[in-house]
Design an enzyme around this catalytic site. Structure first.
Site, mmCIF file in Angstrom:
data_model
loop_
_atom_site.group_PDB
_atom_site.id
_atom_site.type_symbol
_atom_site.label_atom_id
_atom_site.label_comp_id
_atom_site.label_asym_id
_atom_site.label_seq_id
_atom_site.Cartn_x
_atom_site.Cartn_y
_atom_site.Cartn_z
ATOM 1 N N GLY A 1 0.942 -1.117 -0.085
ATOM 2 C CA GLY A 1 0.053 0.008 -0.193
ATOM 3 C C GLY A 1 0.887 1.346 0.016
ATOM 4 N N THR B 1 2.723 4.318 -2.773
ATOM 5 C CA THR B 1 2.338 4.716 -3.851
ATOM 6 C C THR B 1 2.103 3.894 -5.059
ATOM 7 O OG1 THR B 1 3.654 6.684 -3.058
ATOM 8 C CG2 THR B 1 2.404 7.080 -5.127
ATOM 9 N N ALA B 2 2.917 2.947 -5.276
ATOM 10 C CA ALA B 2 2.853 2.040 -6.414
ATOM 11 C C ALA B 2 1.833 1.139 -6.332
ATOM 12 C CB ALA B 2 4.339 1.312 -6.768
ATOM 13 N N GLU C 1 8.599 12.494 -3.277
ATOM 14 C CA GLU C 1 7.841 13.617 -3.233
ATOM 15 C C GLU C 1 7.646 14.664 -4.231
ATOM 16 O OE1 GLU C 1 8.514 15.153 0.911
ATOM 17 O OE2 GLU C 1 6.917 13.485 1.423
ATOM 18 N N LYS D 1 5.397 22.136 -9.797
ATOM 19 C CA LYS D 1 6.804 21.892 -10.246
ATOM 20 C C LYS D 1 6.975 22.215 -11.643
ATOM 21 C CE LYS D 1 10.273 18.265 -10.602
ATOM 22 N NZ LYS D 1 10.506 16.859 -10.157
ATOM 23 N N THR E 1 11.873 10.147 -11.486
ATOM 24 C CA THR E 1 11.510 9.134 -12.506
ATOM 25 C C THR E 1 10.647 8.128 -12.091
ATOM 26 O OG1 THR E 1 13.392 8.192 -12.753
ATOM 27 C CG2 THR E 1 13.171 9.976 -14.486
HETATM 28 C C1 LIG Z 1 15.661 8.453 -1.228
HETATM 29 C C2 LIG Z 1 14.497 8.442 -2.162
HETATM 30 C C3 LIG Z 1 13.971 9.439 -2.837
HETATM 31 C C4 LIG Z 1 13.002 9.084 -3.753
HETATM 32 N N1 LIG Z 1 12.296 10.304 -4.392
HETATM 33 C C5 LIG Z 1 11.727 9.976 -5.441
HETATM 34 C C6 LIG Z 1 11.129 11.334 -6.154
HETATM 35 O O1 LIG Z 1 11.396 12.461 -5.806
HETATM 36 N N2 LIG Z 1 10.068 10.979 -7.135
HETATM 37 C C7 LIG Z 1 9.641 9.633 -7.277
HETATM 38 O O2 LIG Z 1 8.921 9.413 -8.249
HETATM 39 N N3 LIG Z 1 10.026 8.650 -6.708
HETATM 40 C C8 LIG Z 1 11.031 8.970 -5.844
HETATM 41 N N4 LIG Z 1 11.281 7.657 -4.964
HETATM 42 C C9 LIG Z 1 10.898 6.404 -5.145
HETATM 43 C C10 LIG Z 1 9.521 6.367 -4.585
HETATM 44 O O3 LIG Z 1 9.614 6.597 -3.195
HETATM 45 C C11 LIG Z 1 8.954 5.105 -4.754
HETATM 46 O O4 LIG Z 1 8.947 4.862 -6.132
HETATM 47 C C12 LIG Z 1 7.532 5.145 -4.433
HETATM 48 O O5 LIG Z 1 7.246 5.671 -2.990
HETATM 49 C C13 LIG Z 1 6.682 3.648 -4.474
HETATM 50 O O6 LIG Z 1 7.314 2.971 -3.454
HETATM 51 P P1 LIG Z 1 6.584 1.456 -3.409
HETATM 52 O O7 LIG Z 1 5.136 1.782 -3.354
HETATM 53 O O8 LIG Z 1 7.136 0.762 -4.474
HETATM 54 O O9 LIG Z 1 7.177 0.850 -2.089
HETATM 55 P P2 LIG Z 1 6.747 1.056 -0.391
HETATM 56 O O10 LIG Z 1 6.377 2.752 -0.033
HETATM 57 O O11 LIG Z 1 8.084 0.736 0.129
HETATM 58 O O12 LIG Z 1 5.577 0.393 0.111
HETATM 59 C C14 LIG Z 1 5.696 -0.976 0.144
HETATM 60 C C15 LIG Z 1 4.487 -1.578 0.879
HETATM 61 O O13 LIG Z 1 4.365 -2.810 0.629
HETATM 62 C C16 LIG Z 1 4.161 -3.254 1.825
HETATM 63 N N5 LIG Z 1 4.802 -4.878 2.276
HETATM 64 C C17 LIG Z 1 5.877 -4.996 2.073
HETATM 65 N N6 LIG Z 1 6.019 -6.348 2.693
HETATM 66 C C18 LIG Z 1 4.899 -6.735 2.695
HETATM 67 C C19 LIG Z 1 4.289 -7.998 3.193
HETATM 68 N N7 LIG Z 1 5.020 -9.118 3.596
HETATM 69 N N8 LIG Z 1 3.046 -8.303 3.361
HETATM 70 C C20 LIG Z 1 2.088 -7.149 3.151
HETATM 71 N N9 LIG Z 1 2.413 -6.053 2.610
HETATM 72 C C21 LIG Z 1 3.896 -5.776 2.510
HETATM 73 C C22 LIG Z 1 4.281 -2.222 2.891
HETATM 74 O O14 LIG Z 1 3.519 -2.324 4.139
HETATM 75 C C23 LIG Z 1 3.758 -1.014 2.156
HETATM 76 O O15 LIG Z 1 2.731 -0.886 2.156
HETATM 77 C C24 LIG Z 1 12.471 7.871 -3.813
HETATM 78 C C25 LIG Z 1 12.906 6.751 -3.410
HETATM 79 C C26 LIG Z 1 14.175 7.089 -2.550
HETATM 80 C C27 LIG Z 1 14.566 5.802 -1.803
#
Ligand SMILES: Cc1cc2nc3c(=O)[nH]c(=O)nc-3n(C[C@H](O)[C@H](O)[C@H](O)COP(=O)(O)OP(=O)(O)OC[C@H]3O[C@@H](n4cnc5c(N)ncnc54)[C@H](O)[C@@H]3O)c2cc1C
Length: 520
Positions: free
Chosen positions: A15, A17-18, A58, A87, A364
């Site tokens: 849950g 952003t992806a 962000e 932006k 990106t």
């Molecule tokens: C330093 C940094 C800066 C960034 N800056 C940017 C930016 O400026 N612009 C941009 O587009 N992107 C940026 N990103 C990338 C961006 O943060 C991510 O692409 C975005 O937040 C999506 O993350 P996600 O949903 O893939 O993972 P996460 O936010 O890590 O979510 C993972 C989810 O999986 C769930 N989960 C994990 N394991 C389990 C399990 N076993 N059972 C059930 N649920 C589970 C967790 O509860 C959580 O809800 C940045 C990343 C980093 C590290």
């Protein structure tokens, strides 16, 4: 999706952003009234209450504008809820001392490209070409592109109804609030939600995923629950529990030419008048972002742990922000930079950090999430093995093309004040496509033509970083030969001849600072 009438079930695990972006775009496409579909669809998003989201990320590209537009969600609805700002630009500070030494300034801009720039892009390319021949003409990117003027004057990219051009822009937002906003929208559209920490991924004999088992809090104890689905979306962040851990799809590290693998994050107070740009300042062993939100500014230092310790990185960021005496706690993060060899394997698709990540310079990541979801929806609706292979090929190549652009920032930087910067500029681990781009630039060739040749080779149009972006980077860095001495007489300068400053300053009169548009 035709055949029996039991719902086709997508389980999205994660849950962040992806996960919520996928839930919304799937719901928009597939949660239709029964009369409009051949087979009903059910979408469940599963999230571990005890594993948080990454909580950074962000800044966006203009693709997020298209995301909200297709869902019919207005800026005026989601932006206040997510403390979001506009932006128009990324400003790069102190990346190229060589540019400063040539009198080109220590900063340069990479503005998003808007429709009025059709009038000026060719002039920009033409001046860059002349400057590559040693002629003294204007090449600062922000002088040729409208969004550079909006950024310099801190103006929101919103036009009155009688302004005849489309303006492109991205956003800055609070990622936690964005997740909550997207969740409410997805639930309202019929997405089911399940708080469950997945502890086992159960496979069929052919390797496909059959179900997920996990623990769910039940009073003081924990109950085990199993959830069946037809297709699984891995949005578990860097854990990559489904695609990498269970299906064993290999991960290709980008560490050979993207050295940054850590970040330290610190908030500061909000600006009274928030800029409409992200600032990316090069520091001793990486770079720091500054992202202006309505209620605070987000800051972080992205660095390489091979060259700088965690404590030294935090100290340097505090010095950079003037926060040496502040008691605000910093957050430290590790980053896994690279991509999976295949985003879609069997009945599982990885999106977001579980799919890959190319460090945050140019912001990106969400753009790649969104384009992967959109492309998957098209490929899945018309499923074939060839379609799946083609999807994987295109997603993989899109990551590679974005990687080239980011790597160029490090390879071309003329900083030499640390081992880190010297290791970056002397690194010869470059892709063939990046070598060709640089070769064409140095040989005074046609960069736009080379990029279009590469796109045709990839059988993919609309690469995220087009010719104008590459010109911004190369001209902004001052990747030019010394000026000819003496200069020939009567060199024509497209910037002055087309009176572009007057054109863009005139356009800018139609815009206002963003805080004047906020109702609260
Ligand atoms: C330093 C940094 C800066 C960034 N800056 C940017 C930016 O400026 N612009 C941009 O587009 N992107 C940026 N990103 C990338 C961006 O943060 C991510 O692409 C975005 O937040 C999506 O993350 P996600 O949903 O893939 O993972 P996460 O936010 O890590 O979510 C993972 C989810 O999986 C769930 N989960 C994990 N394991 C389990 C399990 N076993 N059972 C059930 N649920 C589970 C967790 O509860 C959580 O809800 C940045 C990343 C980093 C590290």
């Amino acid at each position: 999706m035709s055949g029996n009438l039991s719902p086709f079930h997508f389980a999205i695990v994660g849950g962040g952003t992806a996960g919520w972006m996928a839930a919304l775009l799937f719901a928009h496409k597939w949660l239709k009234p029964a009369s409009e579909q051949t087979r009903p669809v059910k979408i469940t998003l599963i999230e571990a209450p005890d594993i948080g989201i990454i909580g950074v990320g962000e800044g966006s590209t203009p693709s997020l504008k298209r995301f909200f537009q297709q869902l019919g969600i207005a800026d005026s609805e989601w932006m206040p809820a997510c403390q979001a700002t506009y932006k128009t630009n990324i400003r790069f500070v102190n990346w190229s001392p060589a540019a400063a030494a040539m009198g080109l300034g220590s900063d340069y801009s990479h503005p998003f490209i808007s429709q009025p720039d059709l009038h000026s892009e060719t002039a920009f390319y033409s001046n860059c070409f002349k400057r590559r021949l040693g002629l003294a003409v204007e090449t600062a990117p922000e002088k040729f592109l409208l969004n550079g003027y909006l950024a310099a004057q801190q103006l929101a990219p919103l036009t009155p109804a009688n302004f005849p051009f489309r303006i492109e822009y991205g956003y800055h937002f609070d990622s936690g609030l964005l997740g909550q906003f997207l969740k409410q929208k997805a639930l309202a559209m019929g997405v089911q939600y399940q708080a469950l920490t997945v502890t086992a991924v159960n496979q069929l004999p052919d390797g496909r995923i059959a179900s997920l088992s996990g623990e769910i809090a039940d009073g003081d104890s924990k109950a085990v629950q199993t959830l069946d689905a037809d297709f699984f979306i891995d949005c578990t962040g860097f854990r990559a529990s489904l695609l990498q851990q269970t299906l064993q799809v290999p991960f290709e590290s980008f560490a050979s030419n993207l050295f940054n693998d850590a970040a330290v994050v610190l908030p500061t107070e909000a600006f009274a008048i928030p800029p409409v740009e992200t600032k990316a300042t090069a520091l001793s062993n990486g770079w720091a972002w500054q992202i202006p939100l309505r209620h605070r500014s987000g800051n972080g230092y992205v660095y390489s742990s091979a060259f700088l310790s965690k404590d030294a990185a935090e100290l340097e960021l505090r010095q950079h922000l003037g926060l040496l005496d502040s008691e605000v706690n910093a957050r430290h993060l590790q980053m896994k930079v690279g991509q999976v060899t295949r985003s879609w394997e069997k009945n599982c698709l990885a999106l977001g950090l579980s799919q890959g990540f190319i460090e945050p310079l140019e912001a990106t990541a969400l753009h790649l999430v969104q384009s992967s979801i959109e492309q998957f929806i098209d490929a899945f609706a018309d499923f074939s093995d060839e379609g799946q292979a083609e999807f994987n090929r295109q997603v993989h190549q899109r990551f590679e093309a974005v990687r080239d652009y980011i790597v160029a920032h490090y390879k071309l930087s003329s900083r030499s004040d640390s081992h880190y910067w010297r290791a970056n500029s002397s690194n010869m681990q470059l892709s063939e496509s990046l070598r060709q781009i640089l070769d064409v630039w140095f040989r005074q060739g046609d960069l736009a033509q080379e990029l279009s040749r590469q796109e045709q080779g990839r059988q993919q149009s609309g690469s995220h970083f087009g010719a104008t972006s590459w010109h911004c980077l190369l001209a902004g860095y001052g990747v030019f030969p010394p000026l000819r001495q003496p200069q020939p007489a009567n060199v024509s300068d497209a910037f002055t001849e087309l009176e572009l400053a007057a054109f863009f300053n005139g356009c800018s009169l139609n815009f206002q600072p963003q805080h004047l548009l906020w109702r609260d």
